[in-house]
Design an enzyme around this catalytic site. Structure first.
Site, PDB file in Angstrom:
ATOM      1  N   GLY A  45       0.813  -1.213   0.000  1.00 51.26           N
ATOM      2  CA  GLY A  45       0.000   0.000   0.000  1.00 51.26           C
ATOM      3  C   GLY A  45       0.843   1.258   0.000  1.00 51.26           C
ATOM      4  O   GLY A  45       0.550   2.221  -0.721  1.00 51.26           O
ATOM      5  N   CYS A  46       1.882   1.272   0.810  1.00 53.88           N
ATOM      6  CA  CYS A  46       2.740   2.454   0.906  1.00 53.88           C
ATOM      7  C   CYS A  46       3.514   2.672  -0.392  1.00 53.88           C
ATOM      8  O   CYS A  46       3.742   3.815  -0.801  1.00 53.88           O
ATOM      9  CB  CYS A  46       3.687   2.330   2.089  1.00 53.88           C
ATOM     10  SG  CYS A  46       2.790   2.295   3.666  1.00 53.88           S
ATOM     11  N   THR A  47       3.896   1.588  -1.056  1.00 56.23           N
ATOM     12  CA  THR A  47       4.568   1.703  -2.344  1.00 56.23           C
ATOM     13  C   THR A  47       3.615   2.284  -3.377  1.00 56.23           C
ATOM     14  O   THR A  47       3.982   3.184  -4.142  1.00 56.23           O
ATOM     15  CB  THR A  47       5.119   0.343  -2.797  1.00 56.23           C
ATOM     16  OG1 THR A  47       6.086  -0.097  -1.831  1.00 56.23           O
ATOM     17  CG2 THR A  47       5.768   0.430  -4.166  1.00 56.23           C
TER      18      THR A  47
END
Length: 155
Positions: A45-47
């Site tokens: 998700g953060c990527t």
């Protein structure tokens, strides 16, 4: 958990950056700044969110916005993340979570049906005078940057 609201003064911070320097928010006065908080570098998700900011960076910068990503990751993890994903905006490390807490981006959240304490995925937009113009908490990684661009009127 106290959260920032439109019109609040954005808490200043000085944090180490992925490139080995440091970033002080007040040094960016006179510019509009998007400060986004994410749980962990190199996670799916953060990527996705970071790459969406990367892919939108030129249009955001053309509209007068700087972008800063904040997480509790150590600088080395941020440097690897920036290198792997080609991220050219500052990523800063908040190991002691003091900035996350001051900005309302640390606290209880629901993760897979359980209540846990951690980083609340959040985005705060700060104007040239250091005041909050947008404060969004519990945002989704996917689609968030596109929605933010629409709200800011960035094509």
């Amino acid at each position: 958990m106290p959260r920032l609201a439109v019109g609040d003064a954005a808490p200043d911070f000085t944090l180490p950056t992925a490139d080995g320097g440091s970033l002080t928010l007040s040094d960016l006065r006179g510019r509009r700044v998007i400060v986004y908080f994410y749980p962990a570098a190199s996670t799916p998700g953060c990527t996705k969110e970071a790459c969406d900011f990367r892919d939108s960076l030129a249009s955001l910068q053309s509209a007068g916005y700087a972008v800063v990503g904040v997480s509790p990751d150590p600088v080395g993890a941020l440097a690897a993340f920036a290198d792997t994903e080609g991220l050219t905006f500052p990523l800063v490390s908040d190991l002691d979570r003091s900035t996350l807490e001051a900005w309302g981006a640390w606290g209880e959240k629901t993760l897979y049906g359980k209540t846990v304490t951690g980083v609340v995925r959040s985005t705060v937009v700060v104007d040239e005078a250091g005041l909050v113009t947008h404060a969004q908490y519990n945002v989704r990684a996917t689609g968030h940057v596109a929605r933010l661009r629409r709200e800011l009127g960035v094509g």
